[in-house]
Structure formats: structure tokens, C-alpha cells
Scaffold this active site. Structure first.
Site, short mmCIF file in Angstrom:
data_model
loop_
_atom_site.label_atom_id
_atom_site.label_comp_id
_atom_site.label_asym_id
_atom_site.label_seq_id
_atom_site.Cartn_x
_atom_site.Cartn_y
_atom_site.Cartn_z
N ARG A 1 1.70 -51.00 -10.72
CA ARG A 1 2.28 -50.81 -12.05
C ARG A 1 1.66 -49.60 -12.73
NH1 ARG A 1 1.94 -56.60 -14.98
NH2 ARG A 1 1.40 -55.23 -16.72
N LYS B 1 -2.07 -65.12 -14.30
CA LYS B 1 -0.94 -65.91 -14.79
C LYS B 1 0.26 -65.82 -13.84
CE LYS B 1 -0.74 -63.64 -18.72
NZ LYS B 1 -1.82 -62.64 -18.47
N ARG C 1 -4.23 -54.59 -8.46
CA ARG C 1 -2.99 -55.37 -8.32
C ARG C 1 -1.89 -54.53 -7.64
NH1 ARG C 1 -0.97 -58.52 -13.41
NH2 ARG C 1 -1.54 -56.58 -14.47
N ARG D 1 -5.27 -52.97 -23.14
CA ARG D 1 -4.56 -54.26 -23.12
C ARG D 1 -5.52 -55.43 -23.34
NH1 ARG D 1 -2.07 -53.07 -17.61
NH2 ARG D 1 -1.64 -55.29 -17.45
N ARG E 1 2.45 -63.92 -27.56
CA ARG E 1 1.25 -63.08 -27.51
C ARG E 1 0.72 -62.77 -28.89
NH1 ARG E 1 2.26 -60.45 -22.27
NH2 ARG E 1 0.61 -59.00 -21.75
P1 ADP Z 1 -0.06 -58.72 -17.83
O1 ADP Z 1 0.56 -59.46 -16.68
O2 ADP Z 1 -1.00 -57.67 -17.35
O3 ADP Z 1 -0.61 -59.63 -18.86
P2 ADP Z 1 2.64 -58.27 -18.79
O4 ADP Z 1 3.41 -57.96 -17.57
O5 ADP Z 1 2.72 -59.65 -19.32
O6 ADP Z 1 1.11 -57.87 -18.55
O7 ADP Z 1 3.05 -57.29 -19.98
C1 ADP Z 1 3.15 -55.89 -19.78
C2 ADP Z 1 3.43 -55.21 -21.12
O8 ADP Z 1 4.69 -55.67 -21.64
C3 ADP Z 1 2.43 -55.51 -22.23
O9 ADP Z 1 1.30 -54.64 -22.17
C4 ADP Z 1 3.28 -55.28 -23.49
O10 ADP Z 1 3.45 -53.88 -23.75
C5 ADP Z 1 4.64 -55.81 -23.05
N1 ADP Z 1 4.79 -57.26 -23.39
C6 ADP Z 1 4.95 -58.27 -22.50
N2 ADP Z 1 5.07 -59.45 -23.14
C7 ADP Z 1 4.97 -59.18 -24.46
C8 ADP Z 1 4.99 -59.98 -25.65
N3 ADP Z 1 5.14 -61.32 -25.59
N4 ADP Z 1 4.85 -59.35 -26.85
C9 ADP Z 1 4.70 -58.01 -26.93
N5 ADP Z 1 4.66 -57.21 -25.86
C10 ADP Z 1 4.80 -57.76 -24.62
P1 ADP Z 2 -1.61 -61.72 -14.89
O1 ADP Z 2 -0.18 -62.13 -14.64
O2 ADP Z 2 -2.37 -62.72 -15.69
O3 ADP Z 2 -1.72 -60.35 -15.46
P2 ADP Z 2 -1.82 -61.61 -11.95
O4 ADP Z 2 -1.40 -62.96 -11.50
O5 ADP Z 2 -0.86 -60.50 -11.76
O6 ADP Z 2 -2.36 -61.67 -13.49
O7 ADP Z 2 -3.21 -61.28 -11.22
C1 ADP Z 2 -3.89 -60.04 -11.42
C2 ADP Z 2 -4.50 -59.59 -10.10
O8 ADP Z 2 -5.59 -60.45 -9.75
C3 ADP Z 2 -3.53 -59.62 -8.92
O9 ADP Z 2 -3.81 -58.52 -8.09
C4 ADP Z 2 -3.85 -60.95 -8.23
O10 ADP Z 2 -3.59 -60.89 -6.83
C5 ADP Z 2 -5.34 -61.11 -8.50
N1 ADP Z 2 -5.75 -62.52 -8.70
C6 ADP Z 2 -5.05 -63.50 -9.31
N2 ADP Z 2 -5.76 -64.66 -9.32
C7 ADP Z 2 -6.94 -64.39 -8.71
C8 ADP Z 2 -8.11 -65.19 -8.42
N3 ADP Z 2 -8.19 -66.48 -8.78
N4 ADP Z 2 -9.13 -64.57 -7.78
C9 ADP Z 2 -9.05 -63.25 -7.42
N5 ADP Z 2 -7.99 -62.46 -7.67
C10 ADP Z 2 -6.94 -63.01 -8.31
#
Ligand code: ADP
Ligand code: ADP
Ligand code: ZN
Length: 214
Positions: free
Chosen positions: A160, A13, A127, A171, A88
Site C-alpha cells: 500500500r 484487524k 505488509r 496514522r 474511528r
Molecule cells: P489500517 O488497516 O492501516 O488501519 P485502513 O485501511 O483502515 O488502515 O484505512 C486507510 C485510510 O483510509 C486511513 O488512513 C484513512 O485515511 C481512511 N479511512 C479508513 N477508514 C476511515 C474512517 N472510518 N474514518 C476516516 N478515515 C478512514
Molecule cells: P490492520 O488491518 O489492523 O491494519 P493487518 O491485519 O493488515 O492490520 O496486519 C498488519 C500486518 O501485520 C500484516 O502484514 C499482517 O500480516 C501482520 N500481522 C497481523 N497480525 C499479526 C500477528 N499477530 N503477528 C505478527 N504479524 C501480524
């Protein structure tokens, strides 16, 4: 254009958000980024969110919704935005709809980035993020030119704290239980777009663009 990026942790994302906001000139609103910024700055909000984030649990709805609604009223969000990591839960989605409905407004598209659970763990664990500009890399799938250094700004990369195997697994489970029901919720509203997130980063982006339009 008012968009939501939906998908499990590690789906890509944040990576896709970078290209989308550049192309459509809308702000990127990531609740995860907002919480991490508050944590870094040691604010009361950051302290309240920390325990949940460390466990890979969700921060309570009441806290999250207020922050997002506040952010949506800022001037740069007037003509649209990309929500990433929000909503979420069903409660968050309903709160967002109610907020929008009050101004006679609605979401344009919800983009569901689909990735198999086996792939998610290795994506999240590999990541790396730039301390300075927030750009996202992956040690194997999207490495920077120089290890540990951001291509875009030269900043150093970090991992992270919640990107370890145990927390990621939690998660993903939380996503399945609490967030995946939103897929049906938005499908019924006929604004859901399904995207195959297992293709190359650039291919995923092309697929998104082809739905949103040039
Ligand atoms: P990822 O990119 O791996 O999906 P995020 O960076 O979006 O993770 O979120 C990291 C953490 O922040 C989540 O595991 C949760 O604890 C908190 N968080 C983020 N967005 C939300 C939301 N919309 N509702 C509840 N918790 C959230
Ligand atoms: P999210 O915000 O959904 O948690 P990220 O955009 O941070 O996900 O991506 C998670 C990890 O996967 C990062 O290290 C990113 O560089 C990698 N990644 C993202 N898209 C792809 C893809 N299409 N193929 C392989 N790796 C990817
Ligand atoms: Zn950088």
C-alpha cells in the site's frame, strides 16, 4: 452478530477479520478497503478520499458515515457484519449508535486489538496485499510460500502507498488522538473486549473466538 474491530493501524484487524467472517458467516465491511476500491476505480469518492489517505489523515466524518450506513442497508448485512476501521472518531461512533438505535438494534461486541506502537510500524511497513483477492501477508511475520505471490489465488502482492514509515507514524498519532477515546466509550457500554494482538496470528484468533463463542 454485529461486531466492530478496533485497533491502531497494523494491529492485525484485517488479518483477524478474514477468519472471523468465515466462521460466523457475516460480511467484512472495511472502510479502508472501500476507499481503496474507489481510488482504484477513479470514482469521485476515491478522488475526495485520496489526499487524506496519502497523508495518513482521516477522511471527514460526513463522507464516511454515509458510505457505511449505505453499506449496512444491503441485504447481506441483515443478520450481522464485522466493521473494520469504522468507527474511528467519536462522531462516527455516535452516528453508528443512532443509526442502530433507530431500528431498535445495537452492537454485540467491540473487539479492541492491542499492540504496542513500536511493533505497529514494522508490521505496517512489511505488509503486502494480494491485488486479486485482498489477502494480507507480511514479509517476515506471515510470508507467502513464494515471494510476491498469493498462496490462496496466485495473484501478485503489492505494498500500500500509505504503508511507508512517515505515513504510518502519522496514522498511529491520528489513532491515539481521534480513535483511542472509543475504547472508553465502548467500555462504558460494557461491550468492549480486550485482545492481546501481539501473540501469534492463530493465537489471537483463538482468543477472539473464545469470547465470541463457537
Ligand atoms: P489500517 O488497516 O492501516 O488501519 P485502513 O485501511 O483502515 O488502515 O484505512 C486507510 C485510510 O483510509 C486511513 O488512513 C484513512 O485515511 C481512511 N479511512 C479508513 N477508514 C476511515 C474512517 N472510518 N474514518 C476516516 N478515515 C478512514
Ligand atoms: P490492520 O488491518 O489492523 O491494519 P493487518 O491485519 O493488515 O492490520 O496486519 C498488519 C500486518 O501485520 C500484516 O502484514 C499482517 O500480516 C501482520 N500481522 C497481523 N497480525 C499479526 C500477528 N499477530 N503477528 C505478527 N504479524 C501480524
Ligand atoms: Zn490472492
Amino acid at each position: 452478530m454485529k461486531l466492530v474491530l478496533l485497533g491502531p493501524p497494523g494491529a492485525g484487524k484485517g488479518t483477524q477479520a478474514a477468519g472471523i467472517i468465515e466462521r460466523y458467516h457475516i460480511p467484512h465491511i472495511s472502510t479502508g478497503d472501500i476507499f481503496r476500491k474507489n481510488l482504484k476505480e477513479g470514482t469521485a469518492l476515491g478522488l475526495r478520499a485520496k489526499g487524506y489517505m496519502d497523508q495518513g489523515a482521516l477522511v471527514p466524518d460526513a463522507l464516511v458515515v454515509d458510505i457505511v450506513v449505505d453499506r449496512l442497508t444491503e441485504p447481506d448485512a441483515e443478520n450481522g457484519y464485522l466493521l473494520d476501521g469504522f468507527p474511528r472518531t467519536l462522531n462516527q461512533a455516535i452516528a453508528l449508535d443512532e443509526y442502530l438505535a433507530k431500528q431498535g438494534d445495537h452492537l454485540d461486541h467491540v473487539i479492541n486489538v492491542k499492540v504496542d506502537p513500536e511493533v505497529l510500524v514494522e508490521r505496517a511497513v512489511g505488509r503486502r496485499i494480494c491485488k486479486n483477492c485482498g489477502a494480507t501477508y507480511h514479509v517476515d511475520f506471515n510470508p507467502p510460500k513464494v515471494e510476491g505471490v498469493c498462496d490462496k489465488c496466485g495473484g501478485s502482492l503489492y505494498q500500500r502507498e500509505d504503508d511507508n514509515e512517515a505515513t504510518v507514524a502519522n496514522r498511529i498519532q491520528v489513532y491515539m488522538d481521534e480513535t483511542s477515546p472509543l475504547i472508553d466509550y465502548y467500555a462504558k457500554k460494557e461491550i468492549l473486549v480486550e485482545i492481546d494482538g501481539q501473540k501469534e496470528i492463530s493465537e489471537v484468533f483463538q482468543d477472539i473466538i473464545s469470547v465470541l463463542g463457537e
